[in-house]
Scaffold this motif. Structure first.
Motif, PDB file in Angstrom:
ATOM      1  N   HIS A 169       0.523  -0.999   0.074  1.00 28.98           N
ATOM      2  CA  HIS A 169      -0.284  -0.270   0.154  1.00 28.98           C
ATOM      3  C   HIS A 169       1.132   0.930   0.510  1.00 28.98           C
ATOM      4  CE1 HIS A 169      -3.500   2.484  -0.208  1.00 28.98           C
ATOM      5  NE2 HIS A 169      -2.969   2.748   2.072  1.00 28.98           N
ATOM      6  N   GLU A 170       1.821   0.989   0.833  1.00 27.79           N
ATOM      7  CA  GLU A 170       2.751   2.768   1.235  1.00 27.79           C
ATOM      8  C   GLU A 170       4.446   2.443  -0.060  1.00 27.79           C
ATOM      9  OE1 GLU A 170       5.169   1.448   4.049  1.00 27.79           O
ATOM     10  OE2 GLU A 170       3.441   2.554   5.523  1.00 27.79           O
ATOM     11  N   THR A 171       3.923   1.441  -1.137  1.00 29.02           N
ATOM     12  CA  THR A 171       5.023   1.748  -2.297  1.00 29.02           C
ATOM     13  C   THR A 171       3.990   1.388  -3.115  1.00 29.02           C
ATOM     14  OG1 THR A 171       6.140  -0.200  -1.238  1.00 29.02           O
ATOM     15  CG2 THR A 171       6.280   0.522  -4.086  1.00 29.02           C
ATOM     16  N   THR A 172       2.851   1.487  -3.474  1.00 28.95           N
ATOM     17  CA  THR A 172       2.115   1.991  -4.560  1.00 28.95           C
ATOM     18  C   THR A 172       1.406   3.487  -4.703  1.00 28.95           C
ATOM     19  OG1 THR A 172       0.217   0.956  -3.460  1.00 28.95           O
ATOM     20  CG2 THR A 172       1.185  -0.088  -4.940  1.00 28.95           C
ATOM     21  N   SER A 173       1.540   4.005  -3.223  1.00 27.79           N
ATOM     22  CA  SER A 173       1.186   5.310  -2.630  1.00 27.79           C
ATOM     23  C   SER A 173       2.209   6.017  -3.353  1.00 27.79           C
ATOM     24  CB  SER A 173       0.808   5.474  -1.323  1.00 27.79           C
ATOM     25  OG  SER A 173      -0.020   5.043  -1.038  1.00 27.79           O
ATOM     26  N   LEU A 174       3.451   5.768  -2.972  1.00 29.10           N
ATOM     27  CA  LEU A 174       4.696   6.860  -3.446  1.00 29.10           C
ATOM     28  C   LEU A 174       4.750   6.375  -5.086  1.00 29.10           C
ATOM     29  CD1 LEU A 174       7.174   5.395  -0.195  1.00 29.10           C
ATOM     30  CD2 LEU A 174       6.554   7.306  -1.103  1.00 29.10           C
ATOM     31  N   ILE A 175       4.705   5.118  -5.400  1.00 34.99           N
ATOM     32  CA  ILE A 175       5.184   5.011  -7.477  1.00 34.99           C
ATOM     33  C   ILE A 175       4.123   5.904  -7.933  1.00 34.99           C
ATOM     34  CG2 ILE A 175       4.840   3.465  -9.078  1.00 34.99           C
ATOM     35  CD1 ILE A 175       6.181   1.930  -7.342  1.00 34.99           C
ATOM     36  N   ARG A 176       2.637   6.327  -7.085  1.00 39.67           N
ATOM     37  CA  ARG A 176       1.430   6.980  -7.884  1.00 39.67           C
ATOM     38  C   ARG A 176       1.732   8.772  -7.761  1.00 39.67           C
ATOM     39  NH1 ARG A 176      -1.910   5.221  -5.381  1.00 39.67           N
ATOM     40  NH2 ARG A 176      -2.701   3.714  -6.416  1.00 39.67           N
ATOM     41  N   GLU A 177       2.038   9.347  -6.609  1.00 37.66           N
ATOM     42  CA  GLU A 177       2.414  10.035  -6.913  1.00 37.66           C
ATOM     43  C   GLU A 177       3.465  10.741  -7.284  1.00 37.66           C
ATOM     44  OE1 GLU A 177       4.190  10.749  -2.139  1.00 37.66           O
ATOM     45  OE2 GLU A 177       1.865  10.550  -1.680  1.00 37.66           O
ATOM     46  N   GLU A 178       4.736  10.107  -7.516  1.00 38.33           N
ATOM     47  CA  GLU A 178       5.923  10.095  -8.579  1.00 38.33           C
ATOM     48  C   GLU A 178       5.450   9.801 -10.384  1.00 38.33           C
ATOM     49  OE1 GLU A 178       9.374   7.648  -7.714  1.00 38.33           O
ATOM     50  OE2 GLU A 178       9.705   8.515  -5.562  1.00 38.33           O
ATOM     51  N   ASP A 179       4.516   9.124  -9.728  1.00 37.41           N
ATOM     52  CA  ASP A 179       3.724   9.177 -11.951  1.00 37.41           C
ATOM     53  C   ASP A 179       2.614  10.404 -12.251  1.00 37.41           C
ATOM     54  OD1 ASP A 179       2.967   7.270 -13.886  1.00 37.41           O
ATOM     55  OD2 ASP A 179       0.748   7.730 -13.446  1.00 37.41           O
ATOM     56  N   GLU A 180       1.957  10.549 -11.085  1.00 32.91           N
ATOM     57  CA  GLU A 180       1.131  11.542 -11.142  1.00 32.91           C
ATOM     58  C   GLU A 180       2.755  12.747 -11.704  1.00 32.91           C
ATOM     59  OE1 GLU A 180      -0.903  12.139  -7.222  1.00 32.91           O
ATOM     60  OE2 GLU A 180      -2.888  10.733  -8.500  1.00 32.91           O
ATOM     61  N   LEU A 181       3.448  13.333 -11.027  1.00 39.60           N
ATOM     62  CA  LEU A 181       4.204  14.558 -10.562  1.00 39.60           C
ATOM     63  C   LEU A 181       5.071  14.482 -12.341  1.00 39.60           C
ATOM     64  CD1 LEU A 181       6.007  16.909  -9.678  1.00 39.60           C
ATOM     65  CD2 LEU A 181       7.602  15.351  -9.460  1.00 39.60           C
ATOM     66  N   LEU A 182       5.318  13.824 -12.625  1.00 34.95           N
ATOM     67  CA  LEU A 182       5.820  12.776 -13.960  1.00 34.95           C
ATOM     68  C   LEU A 182       4.452  13.449 -15.202  1.00 34.95           C
ATOM     69  CD1 LEU A 182       8.109  10.079 -13.351  1.00 34.95           C
ATOM     70  CD2 LEU A 182       8.912  12.290 -14.363  1.00 34.95           C
ATOM     71  N   GLU A 183       3.465  13.266 -15.140  1.00 37.88           N
ATOM     72  CA  GLU A 183       2.326  13.933 -16.214  1.00 37.88           C
ATOM     73  C   GLU A 183       2.574  14.999 -16.126  1.00 37.88           C
ATOM     74  OE1 GLU A 183      -0.517  11.769 -18.856  1.00 37.88           O
ATOM     75  OE2 GLU A 183       1.173  10.894 -17.682  1.00 37.88           O
ATOM     76  N   GLU A 184       2.090  15.120 -14.783  1.00 36.27           N
ATOM     77  CA  GLU A 184       2.243  16.577 -15.103  1.00 36.27           C
ATOM     78  C   GLU A 184       3.562  17.287 -15.413  1.00 36.27           C
ATOM     79  OE1 GLU A 184       1.114  20.459 -11.500  1.00 36.27           O
ATOM     80  OE2 GLU A 184       1.201  18.767 -10.222  1.00 36.27           O
ATOM     81  N   MET A 185       4.744  16.880 -15.573  1.00 39.83           N
ATOM     82  CA  MET A 185       5.696  17.740 -16.475  1.00 39.83           C
ATOM     83  C   MET A 185       5.494  17.628 -17.447  1.00 39.83           C
ATOM     84  SD  MET A 185       9.058  16.175 -13.382  1.00 39.83           S
ATOM     85  CE  MET A 185       9.968  17.308 -15.084  1.00 39.83           C
ATOM     86  N   ALA A 186       4.729  16.337 -18.142  1.00 36.84           N
ATOM     87  CA  ALA A 186       4.691  16.536 -19.000  1.00 36.84           C
ATOM     88  C   ALA A 186       3.701  16.798 -19.797  1.00 36.84           C
ATOM     89  CB  ALA A 186       4.141  13.985 -19.781  1.00 36.84           C
ATOM     90  N   GLN A 187       2.830  17.134 -19.527  1.00 34.99           N
ATOM     91  CA  GLN A 187       1.674  17.740 -20.274  1.00 34.99           C
ATOM     92  C   GLN A 187       2.563  19.512 -19.929  1.00 34.99           C
ATOM     93  OE1 GLN A 187      -1.245  17.625 -17.033  1.00 34.99           O
ATOM     94  NE2 GLN A 187      -2.447  15.726 -17.494  1.00 34.99           N
TER      95      GLN A 187
END
Length: 420
Positions: A169-187
């Motif tokens: 649960h903690e690992t997926t939460s961290l991955i999701r936060e970093e994924d969202e950051l990269l997605e925002e940068m890509a946009q």
């Protein structure tokens, strides 16, 4: 929702849920859906069909009841199984972020309150509070990959770490936060690299894309596909890697035919991603046009959409008017009497040559296109103006040495071409 895939057992499950809701005073909306029939009609697997039918029902009920949240019963074991499946099959950060604890639905927020607890904890709670429950018999079989992981892999993982639910649960939460950051940068970056866009084509600045780190290049491409409303189910990492390869390594022009009738074209400083049909590809490769210009005046052509005007002298007002009407205006001047009418406006032909101003010999039009970095896909439609003695003008690129104007006091003919 009763999927009608388990016969009487599913009917008894439905009746049991309805009875529990009556006893607890909870409003219950239940519905039977023939998922097998839906799967056959839409050429889907039963699992995919079941999911589509469920979410259609969820959206319908949410809309009718103006609901803002939908709570689903996924728990920690589901997350572990999902992570193992995606690791085995291969996934990026978005896939390895697992099942989200919350996400936006059609008109409501989907929440999953049990993601940090496991099935055993839920069963223990039910026993302690004397809450009855029913077990789906299909969960006991190894027919599906998820079930096989549940029965054979998960127990071994729990031996390594009994606190696996919380760790995942903690690992997926961290991955999701970093994924969202990269997605925002890509946009943010995709707005910078896009030079033009339409419903079926997006043009990007190749030089800018190359400056991005590889993970952001990959995300920019994926965003472009979503902008073009392209379903990614038939795309894989291999296809994205092919695009990345021509961005970084291929010299000159390159065309890739991709899934879902998508074509990726690299031409000099630009990259095009577009939706095409086999018919349109054929039309582009075989299109020829030829228009006769018998005298001075104004001409309108539909194939390709071009407007052309020929008149005596220089008219600055007319030039300004055309520049305001068209996105691109080409203009040239010839000495009056130097042209042999009728003129012909056409696309290129094999072996076309012109004697440019300042050059003693002739030059192939093909070489002019290459020297001027005209994209390959534009060369076939590029207008060429000839008179009875040969090519006199390749608009925007070269004009003939014949009939060149040396003084503004000379009697001249002005030719302008306007396009959108």
């Amino acid at each position: 929702m009763n999927h009608q895939l388990r016969g009487q057992e599913a009917d008894l499950d439905q009746e049991w849920v309805e009875q529990i809701c009556r006893e607890w005073g909870i409003e219950c909306i239940s519905k039977k859906v023939d998922v097998a029939k839906y799967a056959k009609e839409h050429h889907l697997s039963k699992q995919v069909a079941a999911r589509e039918c469920r979410y259609q029902l969820f959206s319908q009920v949410a809309k009718e009841n103006q609901a803002t949240k939908l709570a689903l019963a996924h728990h920690g074991d589901d997350q572990i199984e999902t992570m193992v499946m995606r690791l085995v099959r291969g996934a990026g950060l978005a896939g390895l972020s697992g099942i989200p604890t919350k996400r936006k639905g059609d008109s409501y927020m989907i929440v999953r309150p049990f993601m940090s607890v496991g099935k055993r904890e839920i069963e223990t709670y039910c026993r302690e509070h004397r809450i009855s429950y029913r077990e789906d018999s299909s969960n006991l079989r190894d027919d599906y990959t998820r079930n096989w992981i549940r029965h054979h892999i998960s127990p071994l993982l729990f031996q390594l770490n009994p606190n696996l639910h919380q760790v995942i649960h903690e690992t997926t939460s961290l991955i999701r936060e970093e994924d969202e950051l990269l997605e925002e940068m890509a946009q943010n970056y995709v707005k910078q690299v896009i030079e033009s866009e339409s419903m079926n084509k997006i043009t990007m600045n190749l030089s800018l894309i190359k400056t991005l780190p590889l993970p952001l290049q990959r995300r920019v491409i994926l965003l472009i596909l979503s902008y073009l409303q392209i379903e990614r189910s038939s795309w894989s990492k291999v296809h994205i890697d092919q695009i990345l390869e021509i961005i970084q390594n291929e010299k000159g022009s390159k065309t890739l035919d991709m899934p879902d009738q998508v074509q990726v074209v690299k031409e000099y400083h630009q990259l095009y991603i577009m939706k095409v049909s086999s018919e349109s590809q054929q039309d582009q490769s075989t299109l020829d046009y030829l228009h006769s210009i018998s005298h001075l005046g104004e001409y309108h052509f539909s194939t390709p959409p071009i407007q052309m005007i020929l008149y005596q002298g220089i008219d600055r007002k007319k030039e300004e008017e055309w520049e305001s009407l068209f996105s691109r205006v080409w203009k040239t001047h010839f000495l009056e009497g130097s042209l042999q009418f009728p003129l012909v406006l056409r696309n290129r032909r094999s072996g076309d040559r012109i004697q440019p101003i300042g050059m003693e010999g002739h030059k192939k039009v093909k070489d002019i296109f290459i020297d001027e970095k005209v994209p390959v896909r534009k060369r076939q439609d590029w207008p060429i103006l000839t008179d009875q003695a040969g090519i006199i003008w390749v608009p925007g690129l070269k004009r003939s040495n014949r009939g060149k104007v040396t003084e503004t006091r000379q009697n001249i003919i002005t030719i302008m071409i306007g396009t959108d």
